[in-house]
Design an enzyme around this catalytic site. Structure first.
Site, mmCIF file in Angstrom:
data_model
loop_
_atom_site.group_PDB
_atom_site.id
_atom_site.type_symbol
_atom_site.label_atom_id
_atom_site.label_comp_id
_atom_site.label_asym_id
_atom_site.label_seq_id
_atom_site.Cartn_x
_atom_site.Cartn_y
_atom_site.Cartn_z
ATOM 1 N N ASP A 29 5.858 79.883 -44.165
ATOM 2 C CA ASP A 29 6.853 80.911 -44.806
ATOM 3 C C ASP A 29 7.932 80.967 -44.058
ATOM 4 O O ASP A 29 8.334 80.588 -42.950
ATOM 5 C CB ASP A 29 6.001 82.163 -44.779
ATOM 6 C CG ASP A 29 5.712 82.655 -43.522
ATOM 7 O OD1 ASP A 29 5.255 81.782 -42.771
ATOM 8 O OD2 ASP A 29 5.491 83.764 -43.394
ATOM 9 N N GLU B 126 2.691 83.977 -42.381
ATOM 10 C CA GLU B 126 2.560 84.247 -41.005
ATOM 11 C C GLU B 126 3.384 85.468 -40.546
ATOM 12 O O GLU B 126 3.206 86.129 -39.782
ATOM 13 C CB GLU B 126 2.980 83.130 -40.109
ATOM 14 C CG GLU B 126 2.605 83.171 -38.685
ATOM 15 C CD GLU B 126 3.534 84.101 -37.863
ATOM 16 O OE1 GLU B 126 3.057 84.840 -36.918
ATOM 17 O OE2 GLU B 126 4.752 84.070 -37.936
ATOM 18 N N HIS C 121 14.682 83.350 -35.456
ATOM 19 C CA HIS C 121 14.917 84.659 -36.337
ATOM 20 C C HIS C 121 16.436 85.026 -36.451
ATOM 21 O O HIS C 121 16.889 86.303 -36.399
ATOM 22 C CB HIS C 121 14.088 85.947 -36.006
ATOM 23 C CG HIS C 121 12.659 85.729 -36.237
ATOM 24 N ND1 HIS C 121 11.990 86.749 -36.517
ATOM 25 C CD2 HIS C 121 11.763 84.631 -36.199
ATOM 26 C CE1 HIS C 121 10.712 86.238 -36.723
ATOM 27 N NE2 HIS C 121 10.773 84.811 -36.207
HETATM 28 NI NI NI Z 1 7.116 81.472 -36.303
#
Ligand code: NI
Length: 405
Positions: A92, A150, A377
């Site tokens: 994902d 996840e 991220h």
């Molecule tokens: Ni990860």
């Protein structure tokens, strides 16, 4: 067969390296395709379809539709019942708008593979191609887990296990790999024992009689109460936690939507609790409730505490991890295998680690010649693609080595 099975390790080591060169361009193409077509947690439909197409072309056995998009592929060596090992990748992406200016930039607005799950999945396909070519040279079965969700609670790993996806055949060992921006390409890293934290979401809601800020005697000051609660809860970390157990309690969201002269009737606080001990985790939840409600009640407010359990502690089984690190050293050279520190981030691989012997290691992706770390991220996360070679080859070598023990 005798000859094949006993073909010496040096030989296999070289073949895996050669095969990772051979498959590099294909795997890079797969990674770029996944990167351009990211999908959010539990919505990896096209990703799943794309992976099954590759498996069909390779004539590989697989189960699909696990938690809707999950896939478990299987490569059997000689004597397939001897031992079962599973290798896991997640699929994902994240709700982030990519800022990189690259030819393979995400084509989906607001969605990006910013945690390297495109790397994990493509690299696992590379490992599968390698091991499929070597299947006459090992005994046992290798499962390849392409896992959804996840990045989102309750975690695809938990749901796959709940569906019994790993009950038959049941792996005796599961290995996971994750990119690490601060580590150079060509390196991997291991940590024995406790490695990543449990992570839970805390929601505290306070209600009281709001009103004019000039008349504090006639209102319940929900803002002051919230402040007291935030400050007091830190004593859980400094006074209640065993100082040898890492513990973090952070609040990143406080909503008190009053005004300079208005005390709101409601304040909401949201935070995260992370630690590395499952028994302390439960006790800490209790303390959070006691302190928050105790303070609120003593000051005249109503308090509702909701704690959502996220991922548990990720523990790398010591013996397995020691062996894996040694195998990796034999393969990549001593200097390219690092000892890692613990991390207070979380990972749903932890659910496997509660049920099976597991090891979760890190793959370096940084360009050796620059110091630029492209953090996970973030909108400019990216990798040095040479890392795909190390990723697919190391995973294949670890699986081979454990089956060869
Ligand atoms: Ni990860």
């Amino acid at each position: 067969m005798e000859n094949n099975l006993t073909s010496n390790l040096m030989d296999i080591k070289q073949r895996i390296k050669d095969l990772s060169e051979k498959y590099f361009e294909e795997v890079k193409k797969t990674r770029r395709h996944l990167h351009q077509n990211p999908e959010l947690s539990f919505e990896e439909f096209k990703t799943s379809e794309y992976i099954t197409q590759i498996l069909d072309e390779l004539k590989i056995d697989y189960k699909k539709g696990i938690v809707k998009t999950g896939i478990i592929a299987k490569v059997e060596g000689e004597n397939p019942g001897k031992r079962v090992i599973a290798l896991r990748a997640d699929m994902d992406a994240l709700p982030i708008q990519e800022q990189n200016n690259v030819t393979y930039k995400s084509q989906v607005d607001g969605v990006m593979h910013a945690c390297g799950h495109d790397v994990h999945s493509s690299s696992l396909i590379g490992s599968l191609k390698i091991l499929n070519e070597l299947k006459e040279h090992f005994e046992g079965t290798i499962l390849f887990i392409f896992q959804p969700g996840e990045e989102r609670a309750p975690g695809g790993a938990k749901r796959m296990l709940a569906e019994g996806a790993l009950d038959d055949p049941k792996p005796g060992l599961i290995i996971g790999q994750h990119v690490m921006p601060a580590m150079n390409t060509g390196t991997v890293g291991f940590k024995e024992g406790k490695y990543m934290a449990s992570s839970d979401e805390i929601y505290i809601s306070l209600k009281g009689k709001g009103g004019h800020a000039a008349m504090p005697d006639q209102v319940t000051d929900t803002v002051l109460i919230a402040s007291q609660i935030i400050v007091s809860l830190q004593q859980i970390v400094s006074r209640n936690a065993d100082p040898t157990i890492p513990t973090v309690l952070s609040f990143g969201k406080v909503i008190a939507n009053g005004a300079t002269n208005v005390i709101p009737y409601e304040v909401n606080i949201e935070g995260t609790f992370r630690t590395m001990d499952e028994s302390w985790r439960g006790k800490a939840h209790l303390r959070i409730r006691e302190i928050a409600t105790g303070i609120a009640e003593s000051m005249g407010a109503e308090c509702h505490v909701k704690i959502l359990n996220g991922f548990p502690l990720l523990k790398n089984e010591s013996e397995v991890t020691r062996k894996a690190a040694q195998f990796a050293k034999d393969f990549l050279g001593e200097e390219n295998v690092l000892d890692l520190d613990i991390r207070m981030t979380a990972e749903d691989f932890a659910f496997y680690s509660q049920k099976f012997p597991t090891t979760f290691y890190r793959l370096g992706i940084k360009n050796k010649n620059t110091n630029a770390v492209r953090a996970l991220h973030t909108s400019n996360f990216d990798i040095e693609e040479e890392a795909l070679k190390t990723g697919m080859a190391t995973m294949a070598w670890l699986a081979y080595s454990f089956l060869d023990e």
